[in-house]
Scaffold this motif. Structure first.
Motif, PDB file in Angstrom:
ATOM      1  N   ASN A  15      14.964  55.448  43.970  1.00  0.00           N
ATOM      2  CA  ASN A  15      14.237  56.682  44.274  1.00  0.00           C
ATOM      3  C   ASN A  15      15.068  57.936  44.031  1.00  0.00           C
ATOM      4  O   ASN A  15      14.530  58.981  43.630  1.00  0.00           O
ATOM      5  N   ILE A  16      16.363  57.848  44.288  1.00  0.00           N
ATOM      6  CA  ILE A  16      17.201  59.050  44.251  1.00  0.00           C
ATOM      7  C   ILE A  16      17.882  59.243  42.906  1.00  0.00           C
ATOM      8  O   ILE A  16      18.137  60.379  42.490  1.00  0.00           O
ATOM      9  N   SER A  17      18.184  58.165  42.195  1.00  0.00           N
ATOM     10  CA  SER A  17      18.898  58.301  40.922  1.00  0.00           C
ATOM     11  C   SER A  17      18.169  59.196  39.922  1.00  0.00           C
ATOM     12  O   SER A  17      18.819  59.982  39.216  1.00  0.00           O
ATOM     13  N   PRO A  18      16.810  59.153  39.815  1.00  0.00           N
ATOM     14  CA  PRO A  18      16.162  60.098  38.884  1.00  0.00           C
ATOM     15  C   PRO A  18      16.386  61.564  39.246  1.00  0.00           C
ATOM     16  O   PRO A  18      16.428  62.419  38.354  1.00  0.00           O
ATOM     17  N   LEU A  19      16.561  61.846  40.544  1.00  0.00           N
ATOM     18  CA  LEU A  19      16.810  63.232  40.947  1.00  0.00           C
ATOM     19  C   LEU A  19      18.169  63.697  40.455  1.00  0.00           C
ATOM     20  O   LEU A  19      18.316  64.833  39.984  1.00  0.00           O
ATOM     21  N   PHE A  20      19.189  62.836  40.553  1.00  0.00           N
ATOM     22  CA  PHE A  20      20.518  63.197  40.069  1.00  0.00           C
ATOM     23  C   PHE A  20      20.522  63.366  38.555  1.00  0.00           C
ATOM     24  O   PHE A  20      21.218  64.235  38.014  1.00  0.00           O
ATOM     25  N   ILE A  21      19.755  62.535  37.861  1.00  0.00           N
ATOM     26  CA  ILE A  21      19.719  62.623  36.402  1.00  0.00           C
ATOM     27  C   ILE A  21      18.985  63.880  35.947  1.00  0.00           C
ATOM     28  O   ILE A  21      19.403  64.567  35.012  1.00  0.00           O
ATOM     29  N   SER A  22      17.882  64.189  36.617  1.00  0.00           N
ATOM     30  CA  SER A  22      17.062  65.324  36.189  1.00  0.00           C
ATOM     31  C   SER A  22      17.657  66.673  36.576  1.00  0.00           C
ATOM     32  O   SER A  22      17.312  67.695  35.960  1.00  0.00           O
ATOM     33  N   THR A  23      18.548  66.717  37.574  1.00  0.00           N
ATOM     34  CA  THR A  23      19.099  67.999  38.019  1.00  0.00           C
ATOM     35  C   THR A  23      19.815  68.751  36.899  1.00  0.00           C
ATOM     36  O   THR A  23      19.478  69.911  36.613  1.00  0.00           O
ATOM     37  N   PRO A  24      20.823  68.161  36.227  1.00  0.00           N
ATOM     38  CA  PRO A  24      21.464  68.926  35.141  1.00  0.00           C
ATOM     39  C   PRO A  24      20.545  69.151  33.952  1.00  0.00           C
ATOM     40  O   PRO A  24      20.638  70.182  33.280  1.00  0.00           O
ATOM     41  N   ILE A  25      19.641  68.194  33.674  1.00  0.00           N
ATOM     42  CA  ILE A  25      18.738  68.352  32.535  1.00  0.00           C
ATOM     43  C   ILE A  25      17.829  69.560  32.738  1.00  0.00           C
ATOM     44  O   ILE A  25      17.649  70.393  31.840  1.00  0.00           O
ATOM     45  N   LEU A  26      17.251  69.673  33.932  1.00  0.00           N
ATOM     46  CA  LEU A  26      16.371  70.807  34.214  1.00  0.00           C
ATOM     47  C   LEU A  26      17.148  72.119  34.204  1.00  0.00           C
ATOM     48  O   LEU A  26      16.648  73.144  33.718  1.00  0.00           O
ATOM     49  N   PHE A  27      18.370  72.098  34.750  1.00  0.00           N
ATOM     50  CA  PHE A  27      19.157  73.331  34.774  1.00  0.00           C
ATOM     51  C   PHE A  27      19.474  73.796  33.354  1.00  0.00           C
ATOM     52  O   PHE A  27      19.313  74.980  33.026  1.00  0.00           O
ATOM     53  N   TYR A  28      19.923  72.886  32.505  1.00  0.00           N
ATOM     54  CA  TYR A  28      20.255  73.262  31.133  1.00  0.00           C
ATOM     55  C   TYR A  28      19.002  73.673  30.357  1.00  0.00           C
ATOM     56  O   TYR A  28      19.072  74.545  29.477  1.00  0.00           O
ATOM     57  N   ALA A  29      17.862  73.060  30.660  1.00  0.00           N
ATOM     58  CA  ALA A  29      16.614  73.465  30.004  1.00  0.00           C
ATOM     59  C   ALA A  29      16.250  74.902  30.372  1.00  0.00           C
ATOM     60  O   ALA A  29      15.847  75.691  29.509  1.00  0.00           O
ATOM     61  N   GLY A  30      16.412  75.243  31.647  1.00  0.00           N
ATOM     62  CA  GLY A  30      16.145  76.619  32.059  1.00  0.00           C
ATOM     63  C   GLY A  30      17.120  77.600  31.443  1.00  0.00           C
ATOM     64  O   GLY A  30      16.729  78.699  31.008  1.00  0.00           O
ATOM     65  N   ALA A  31      18.395  77.229  31.381  1.00  0.00           N
ATOM     66  CA  ALA A  31      19.401  78.108  30.773  1.00  0.00           C
ATOM     67  C   ALA A  31      19.122  78.308  29.290  1.00  0.00           C
ATOM     68  O   ALA A  31      19.274  79.415  28.760  1.00  0.00           O
ATOM     69  N   ALA A  32      18.717  77.237  28.594  1.00  0.00           N
ATOM     70  CA  ALA A  32      18.398  77.347  27.166  1.00  0.00           C
ATOM     71  C   ALA A  32      17.187  78.247  26.943  1.00  0.00           C
ATOM     72  O   ALA A  32      17.164  79.054  26.001  1.00  0.00           O
TER      73      ALA A  32
END
Length: 259
Positions: free
Chosen positions: A110-127
């Motif tokens: 349940n929690i591992s997808p949250l850790f994986i998506s955190t940097p992906i979403l942040f970098y997507a917003g920064a891009a």
């Protein structure tokens, strides 16, 4: 016979493990900071690209600093900002490796997808901020220049510290706001929000999103809309994900074999 191992690990062992991982993250941050400061000129030139593209003739432009220490501290801030962005995945990996051994298998799923998506979403917003919002915003602001023959010409001579400050502000604003799905998923797992409550307060959320966009972005309508619309889409996506997760959790016990 082999002696049984005590499943309860002493607190001191956990503290030693935590200290080791903190030191690893700190060492990585220092190394990246030093490298980023060494290449600070190159990194700053890269960050200038949206502004350079907005100028008709970049060769006739310049950026200034008005204090003796301003350029030095600007490059320090740039190195710190770069080191933070680069080191973020390692920080999250070390946090995950520290807490994962004490979790059950279903908690890890349940929690591992949250850790994986955190940097992906942040970098997507920064891009999105760097490649879409900044060019539009810089075109808007440069449009206020006045090079008419009558009167004194009004031209932009940006300070390096102010420009970097706006770039960091936009990058962090978009990166952090793109973490909305992660936040809502955590709140849903804690039982604080439900898909029904999120749908019920959708209008309030839209108002809050654009209010935050107005506070976090420069005072132009383009940046506010560019931040607000993706966040609303992520809000709707979060409702679907939470709804799917709720249904999956309700079905899982029924499909599990009886003991």
């Amino acid at each position: 016979m082999q002696a049984s191992v005590d499943p309860k690990t002493p607190l001191l062992t956990h503290l030693i493990e935590l200290r080791r991982r903190i030191l690893m993250c700190f060492a990585l941050f220092i190394c990246v900071f030093a490298i980023a400061y060494y290449f600070s000129d190159t990194i700053y030139v890269f960050l200038q690209q949206p502004l350079i593209a907005a100028f008709d003739d970049p060769s006739q432009r310049r950026m200034i600093y008005t204090g003796l220490h301003e350029a030095f501290f600007t490059y320090l801030k740039l190195a710190f900002f770069t080191a933070t962005l680069v080191s973020m995945p390692m920080f999250l990996i070390q946090i995950w490796r520290f807490i994962a051994p004490g979790m059950y298998s279903h908690e890890k799923r349940n929690i591992s997808p949250l850790f994986i998506s955190t940097p992906i979403l942040f970098y997507a917003g920064a891009a999105l901020a760097f490649y879409v919002v900044m060019p539009l915003a810089w075109d808007f602001f440069i449009g206020f220049e006045n090079n008419q023959s009558k009167g004194v010409a009004v031209e932009l001579e940006a300070r390096i510290s102010e420009y970097l400050g706006i770039v960091i502000q936009l990058t962090l604003a978009f990166g952090l706001c793109f973490e909305l799905p992660v936040l809502l998923m955590v709140l849903a797992k804690a039982g604080i929000v439900t898909p029904e409550s999120l749908r019920r307060y959708r209008r309030h959320a839209i108002v809050g999103v654009f209010l935050c966009a107005a506070l976090l972005t420069p005072p132009d309508l383009i940046s506010q809309i560019a931040l607000g619309l993706p966040i609303i889409l992520l809000y709707e996506l979060s409702i679907l994900l939470i709804h799917w997760q709720t249904n999956a959790s309700a079905i899982a016990p029924k499909s599990s074999p009886s003991q």
